[in-house]
Motif scaffolding. Structure first.
Motif, short mmCIF file in Angstrom:
data_model
loop_
_atom_site.label_atom_id
_atom_site.label_comp_id
_atom_site.label_asym_id
_atom_site.label_seq_id
_atom_site.Cartn_x
_atom_site.Cartn_y
_atom_site.Cartn_z
N LYS A 81 0.88 -1.13 -0.03
CA LYS A 81 0.12 0.11 -0.01
C LYS A 81 0.78 1.30 0.06
CE LYS A 81 -3.70 -2.35 2.91
NZ LYS A 81 -4.52 -2.29 1.65
N GLY A 82 0.23 2.48 -0.17
CA GLY A 82 1.00 3.71 -0.16
C GLY A 82 1.42 4.25 -1.38
N ALA A 83 2.89 4.90 -1.58
CA ALA A 83 3.34 5.35 -2.84
C ALA A 83 4.11 4.36 -3.62
CB ALA A 83 4.15 6.61 -2.11
N VAL A 84 3.43 3.52 -4.24
CA VAL A 84 3.66 2.74 -5.19
C VAL A 84 2.84 3.03 -6.41
CG1 VAL A 84 4.90 1.26 -3.55
CG2 VAL A 84 2.38 0.68 -4.17
N ASP A 85 3.21 2.83 -7.34
CA ASP A 85 2.64 2.82 -8.72
C ASP A 85 1.24 1.90 -8.79
OD1 ASP A 85 3.91 4.86 -9.90
OD2 ASP A 85 5.32 3.57 -11.09
N LYS A 86 1.18 0.71 -8.23
CA LYS A 86 0.33 -0.54 -8.31
C LYS A 86 0.36 -0.94 -7.13
CE LYS A 86 1.45 -1.54 -13.31
NZ LYS A 86 1.76 -2.29 -14.11
N PRO A 87 -0.56 -0.61 -6.04
CA PRO A 87 -0.87 -1.12 -4.99
C PRO A 87 -1.71 -2.36 -5.19
CG PRO A 87 -1.04 1.24 -4.86
CD PRO A 87 -0.92 0.91 -6.09
N GLY A 88 -1.37 -3.54 -4.06
CA GLY A 88 -2.15 -4.71 -4.36
C GLY A 88 -1.40 -5.74 -3.43
N VAL A 89 -2.14 -7.01 -3.64
CA VAL A 89 -1.54 -8.19 -2.77
C VAL A 89 -0.77 -8.82 -3.97
CG1 VAL A 89 -2.12 -10.07 -1.74
CG2 VAL A 89 -3.78 -8.17 -1.51
N TYR A 90 0.69 -9.03 -3.77
CA TYR A 90 1.48 -9.69 -4.62
C TYR A 90 1.79 -11.13 -4.11
CZ TYR A 90 1.37 -5.22 -7.22
OH TYR A 90 0.94 -4.22 -7.97
N LYS A 91 1.95 -12.09 -5.04
CA LYS A 91 2.42 -13.28 -4.71
C LYS A 91 3.97 -13.49 -5.12
CE LYS A 91 1.92 -18.19 -6.02
NZ LYS A 91 1.03 -18.91 -7.02
N VAL A 92 4.74 -13.56 -4.01
CA VAL A 92 6.21 -13.74 -4.40
C VAL A 92 6.94 -15.06 -3.61
CG1 VAL A 92 6.43 -11.38 -4.58
CG2 VAL A 92 6.68 -12.27 -2.36
N SER A 93 8.05 -15.27 -4.02
CA SER A 93 8.73 -16.41 -3.15
C SER A 93 9.06 -16.17 -1.85
CB SER A 93 10.15 -16.78 -3.85
OG SER A 93 11.02 -17.39 -3.43
N GLU A 94 9.14 -17.02 -1.08
CA GLU A 94 9.45 -16.76 0.40
C GLU A 94 10.78 -16.09 0.86
OE1 GLU A 94 9.35 -19.88 2.94
OE2 GLU A 94 11.08 -21.28 1.90
N ASN A 95 11.60 -16.36 -0.36
CA ASN A 95 12.88 -15.67 -0.12
C ASN A 95 13.20 -14.23 -0.81
OD1 ASN A 95 14.11 -18.23 1.02
ND2 ASN A 95 14.22 -18.99 -1.03
N SER A 96 12.14 -13.63 -1.07
CA SER A 96 12.07 -12.54 -1.51
C SER A 96 12.49 -11.38 -0.65
CB SER A 96 10.84 -12.13 -2.30
OG SER A 96 10.54 -12.99 -3.47
N ARG A 97 12.69 -10.14 -1.13
CA ARG A 97 12.97 -9.01 -0.17
C ARG A 97 11.86 -7.75 -0.50
NH1 ARG A 97 16.80 -10.68 3.60
NH2 ARG A 97 18.10 -12.44 2.65
N VAL A 98 11.96 -6.99 0.24
CA VAL A 98 11.06 -5.73 -0.02
C VAL A 98 11.37 -5.23 -1.32
CG1 VAL A 98 10.50 -3.26 0.75
CG2 VAL A 98 10.47 -5.36 2.38
#
Length: 216
Positions: A81-98
Protein backbone atom coordinates in the motif's frame (compact mmCIF):
# COMPACT_ATOMS: atom_id res chain seq x y z
CA UNK A 1 44.09 -78.23 -97.07
CA UNK A 2 44.03 -74.51 -96.31
CA UNK A 3 40.50 -74.77 -94.91
CA UNK A 4 41.56 -77.55 -92.58
CA UNK A 5 44.39 -75.38 -91.22
CA UNK A 6 42.07 -72.43 -90.58
CA UNK A 7 39.47 -74.49 -88.67
CA UNK A 8 41.58 -74.96 -85.51
CA UNK A 9 42.37 -71.25 -85.62
CA UNK A 10 38.68 -70.35 -85.75
CA UNK A 11 37.90 -72.75 -82.94
CA UNK A 12 40.65 -71.17 -80.84
CA UNK A 13 39.33 -67.63 -81.47
CA UNK A 14 35.75 -68.67 -80.67
CA UNK A 15 36.88 -70.41 -77.49
CA UNK A 16 38.90 -67.34 -76.48
CA UNK A 17 35.88 -65.06 -77.03
CA UNK A 18 33.63 -67.34 -75.00
CA UNK A 19 36.20 -67.39 -72.20
CA UNK A 20 36.45 -63.60 -72.19
CA UNK A 21 32.65 -63.25 -72.12
CA UNK A 22 32.41 -65.71 -69.23
CA UNK A 23 35.25 -64.00 -67.33
CA UNK A 24 33.76 -60.51 -67.74
CA UNK A 25 30.31 -61.72 -66.65
CA UNK A 26 31.75 -63.48 -63.60
CA UNK A 27 33.80 -60.39 -62.65
CA UNK A 28 30.79 -58.05 -62.91
CA UNK A 29 28.66 -60.40 -60.79
CA UNK A 30 31.31 -60.45 -58.05
CA UNK A 31 31.55 -56.66 -58.16
CA UNK A 32 27.78 -56.27 -57.68
CA UNK A 33 27.79 -58.71 -54.76
CA UNK A 34 30.67 -56.83 -53.14
CA UNK A 35 28.86 -53.49 -53.49
CA UNK A 36 25.65 -54.96 -51.99
CA UNK A 37 27.54 -56.37 -48.99
CA UNK A 38 29.19 -53.00 -48.38
CA UNK A 39 25.80 -51.22 -48.40
CA UNK A 40 24.32 -53.74 -45.97
CA UNK A 41 27.30 -53.35 -43.62
CA UNK A 42 26.75 -49.59 -43.50
CA UNK A 43 23.04 -49.82 -42.75
CA UNK A 44 23.05 -52.59 -40.14
CA UNK A 45 23.98 -51.38 -36.66
CA UNK A 46 25.28 -54.01 -34.24
CA UNK A 47 23.04 -54.70 -31.25
CA UNK A 48 25.78 -53.58 -28.88
CA UNK A 49 25.84 -50.15 -30.50
CA UNK A 50 22.04 -49.96 -30.53
CA UNK A 51 21.97 -50.53 -26.78
CA UNK A 52 24.51 -47.75 -26.29
CA UNK A 53 22.42 -45.33 -28.38
CA UNK A 54 19.31 -46.04 -26.31
CA UNK A 55 21.15 -45.23 -23.07
CA UNK A 56 23.97 -42.87 -24.11
CA UNK A 57 24.69 -41.48 -20.65
CA UNK A 58 23.84 -44.50 -18.54
CA UNK A 59 27.45 -45.24 -17.63
CA UNK A 60 28.80 -41.71 -17.96
CA UNK A 61 26.69 -40.24 -15.15
CA UNK A 62 26.56 -42.48 -12.05
CA UNK A 63 23.35 -42.06 -10.02
CA UNK A 64 25.26 -40.86 -6.97
CA UNK A 65 26.68 -37.93 -8.96
CA UNK A 66 23.37 -36.79 -10.44
CA UNK A 67 21.96 -33.49 -9.19
CA UNK A 68 19.05 -33.78 -6.80
CA UNK A 69 15.67 -32.49 -7.89
CA UNK A 70 14.96 -28.86 -6.94
CA UNK A 71 12.83 -28.35 -3.85
CA UNK A 72 9.30 -27.07 -4.32
CA UNK A 73 9.20 -23.28 -4.08
CA UNK A 74 7.10 -21.78 -1.29
CA UNK A 75 5.02 -18.67 -2.03
CA UNK A 76 3.87 -15.89 0.29
CA UNK A 77 1.46 -12.99 -0.17
CA UNK A 78 2.39 -9.39 0.57
CA UNK A 79 -0.09 -6.50 0.71
CA UNK A 80 1.57 -3.38 -0.71
CA UNK A 81 0.00 0.00 0.00
CA UNK A 82 0.96 3.67 -0.11
CA UNK A 83 3.28 5.46 -2.52
CA UNK A 84 3.76 2.79 -5.19
CA UNK A 85 2.48 2.77 -8.76
CA UNK A 86 0.34 -0.36 -8.40
CA UNK A 87 -0.80 -1.09 -4.83
CA UNK A 88 -2.20 -4.58 -4.25
CA UNK A 89 -1.57 -8.09 -2.98
CA UNK A 90 1.44 -9.76 -4.63
CA UNK A 91 2.51 -13.39 -4.69
CA UNK A 92 6.28 -13.77 -4.30
CA UNK A 93 8.81 -16.39 -3.24
CA UNK A 94 9.39 -16.69 0.50
CA UNK A 95 13.04 -15.77 -0.17
CA UNK A 96 12.10 -12.41 -1.71
CA UNK A 97 13.07 -9.03 -0.27
CA UNK A 98 11.09 -5.80 0.01
CA UNK A 99 12.85 -4.44 -3.08
CA UNK A 100 11.45 -7.38 -5.09
CA UNK A 101 7.89 -6.67 -3.96
CA UNK A 102 8.22 -2.93 -4.65
CA UNK A 103 9.41 -3.77 -8.16
CA UNK A 104 6.34 -5.96 -8.72
CA UNK A 105 4.18 -3.08 -7.53
CA UNK A 106 5.57 -0.85 -10.28
CA UNK A 107 8.16 0.92 -8.15
CA UNK A 108 7.98 4.00 -5.96
CA UNK A 109 6.03 7.10 -6.92
CA UNK A 110 7.74 10.50 -6.99
CA UNK A 111 6.17 11.32 -3.61
CA UNK A 112 7.51 8.18 -1.89
CA UNK A 113 9.84 8.59 1.07
CA UNK A 114 12.26 5.76 0.32
CA UNK A 115 14.40 6.57 3.36
CA UNK A 116 11.79 4.96 5.61
CA UNK A 117 11.73 1.66 3.68
CA UNK A 118 14.17 -1.15 4.39
CA UNK A 119 14.61 -2.65 0.92
CA UNK A 120 16.76 -5.50 2.25
CA UNK A 121 14.04 -6.75 4.61
CA UNK A 122 12.95 -10.32 3.91
CA UNK A 123 9.21 -10.65 3.32
CA UNK A 124 6.80 -13.02 5.09
CA UNK A 125 3.30 -14.29 4.47
CA UNK A 126 0.52 -11.70 5.06
CA UNK A 127 3.09 -8.93 5.39
CA UNK A 128 1.68 -5.39 5.10
CA UNK A 129 4.16 -3.13 3.33
CA UNK A 130 3.19 0.54 3.54
CA UNK A 131 5.27 3.08 1.63
CA UNK A 132 4.82 6.60 3.11
CA UNK A 133 4.96 9.84 1.21
CA UNK A 134 7.57 12.47 1.99
CA UNK A 135 6.82 14.16 5.30
CA UNK A 136 4.71 11.25 6.51
CA UNK A 137 6.03 9.42 9.55
CA UNK A 138 5.57 5.65 10.04
CA UNK A 139 7.08 3.02 12.29
CA UNK A 140 9.79 1.16 10.41
CA UNK A 141 9.17 -2.58 10.68
CA UNK A 142 12.29 -4.74 10.91
CA UNK A 143 10.85 -8.11 12.01
CA UNK A 144 7.62 -9.96 11.20
CA UNK A 145 4.73 -10.11 13.60
CA UNK A 146 4.79 -13.46 15.42
CA UNK A 147 1.05 -14.04 15.14
CA UNK A 148 -1.15 -12.75 12.34
CA UNK A 149 -4.38 -13.13 14.31
CA UNK A 150 -5.73 -12.42 17.77
CA UNK A 151 -4.32 -14.83 20.35
CA UNK A 152 -7.85 -15.34 21.67
CA UNK A 153 -9.07 -16.42 18.23
CA UNK A 154 -8.61 -20.19 18.03
CA UNK A 155 -10.13 -20.53 14.57
CA UNK A 156 -8.07 -21.97 11.70
CA UNK A 157 -6.99 -19.38 9.15
CA UNK A 158 -7.48 -21.11 5.79
CA UNK A 159 -5.06 -18.67 4.14
CA UNK A 160 -2.11 -19.51 6.39
CA UNK A 161 -2.89 -22.85 8.04
CA UNK A 162 -0.53 -25.78 7.57
CA UNK A 163 -1.62 -29.19 6.29
CA UNK A 164 -1.82 -30.56 9.82
CA UNK A 165 -3.87 -27.58 11.06
CA UNK A 166 -6.37 -27.92 8.21
CA UNK A 167 -6.76 -31.64 8.95
CA UNK A 168 -8.05 -30.79 12.45
CA UNK A 169 -11.22 -29.37 10.86
CA UNK A 170 -14.32 -31.57 10.84
CA UNK A 171 -14.57 -33.41 7.51
CA UNK A 172 -11.20 -32.24 6.16
CA UNK A 173 -8.81 -35.10 5.53
CA UNK A 174 -5.35 -35.04 4.04
CA UNK A 175 -6.50 -34.84 0.39
CA UNK A 176 -8.93 -31.98 1.02
CA UNK A 177 -6.30 -30.14 3.08
CA UNK A 178 -3.81 -30.51 0.23
CA UNK A 179 -6.46 -29.24 -2.21
CA UNK A 180 -7.04 -26.13 -0.04
CA UNK A 181 -3.32 -25.34 0.05
CA UNK A 182 -2.95 -25.93 -3.71
CA UNK A 183 -5.94 -23.67 -4.44
CA UNK A 184 -4.59 -20.73 -2.46
CA UNK A 185 -1.11 -21.16 -4.01
CA UNK A 186 -2.56 -21.02 -7.52
CA UNK A 187 -5.33 -18.44 -7.00
CA UNK A 188 -4.15 -16.32 -4.09
CA UNK A 189 -5.67 -15.99 -0.61
CA UNK A 190 -9.35 -16.80 -0.04
CA UNK A 191 -11.53 -13.70 -0.13
CA UNK A 192 -14.53 -15.40 1.48
CA UNK A 193 -15.21 -18.77 3.12
CA UNK A 194 -17.70 -19.54 0.33
CA UNK A 195 -14.73 -19.69 -2.05
CA UNK A 196 -13.92 -23.06 -0.46
CA UNK A 197 -16.85 -24.45 -2.46
CA UNK A 198 -14.67 -24.11 -5.57
CA UNK A 199 -12.55 -26.98 -4.27
CA UNK A 200 -13.53 -30.47 -5.38
CA UNK A 201 -14.88 -32.52 -2.48
CA UNK A 202 -15.99 -29.55 -0.37
CA UNK A 203 -19.72 -28.90 -0.54
CA UNK A 204 -22.29 -27.02 1.49
CA UNK A 205 -22.44 -29.82 4.04
CA UNK A 206 -18.75 -29.71 4.93
CA UNK A 207 -18.65 -25.92 4.77
CA UNK A 208 -21.52 -25.67 7.28
CA UNK A 209 -19.55 -27.94 9.66
CA UNK A 210 -16.36 -25.88 9.55
CA UNK A 211 -17.73 -22.35 9.01
CA UNK A 212 -17.51 -21.45 12.71
CA UNK A 213 -14.03 -22.93 13.03
CA UNK A 214 -12.28 -21.07 10.20
CA UNK A 215 -11.20 -17.52 9.45
CA UNK A 216 -9.53 -15.60 6.63
Amino acid sequence: MKYMLESPKRIFIIALLLFLIFFIGFWMQKKEESAWNTTQALTIVPESLQDEDEHPNEELVPPENMESLPEKEIWVYVDVKGAVDKPGVYKVSENSRVQDVVKKAGGFTKEADQMQINLALKVWDQMLLYVPEQGEEIEIVSTPVISSQDSTDHRINVNTATLQELMTLNGIGEKKAEAIIKYREENGPFISVEELLNISGIGEGILSKIREDISL
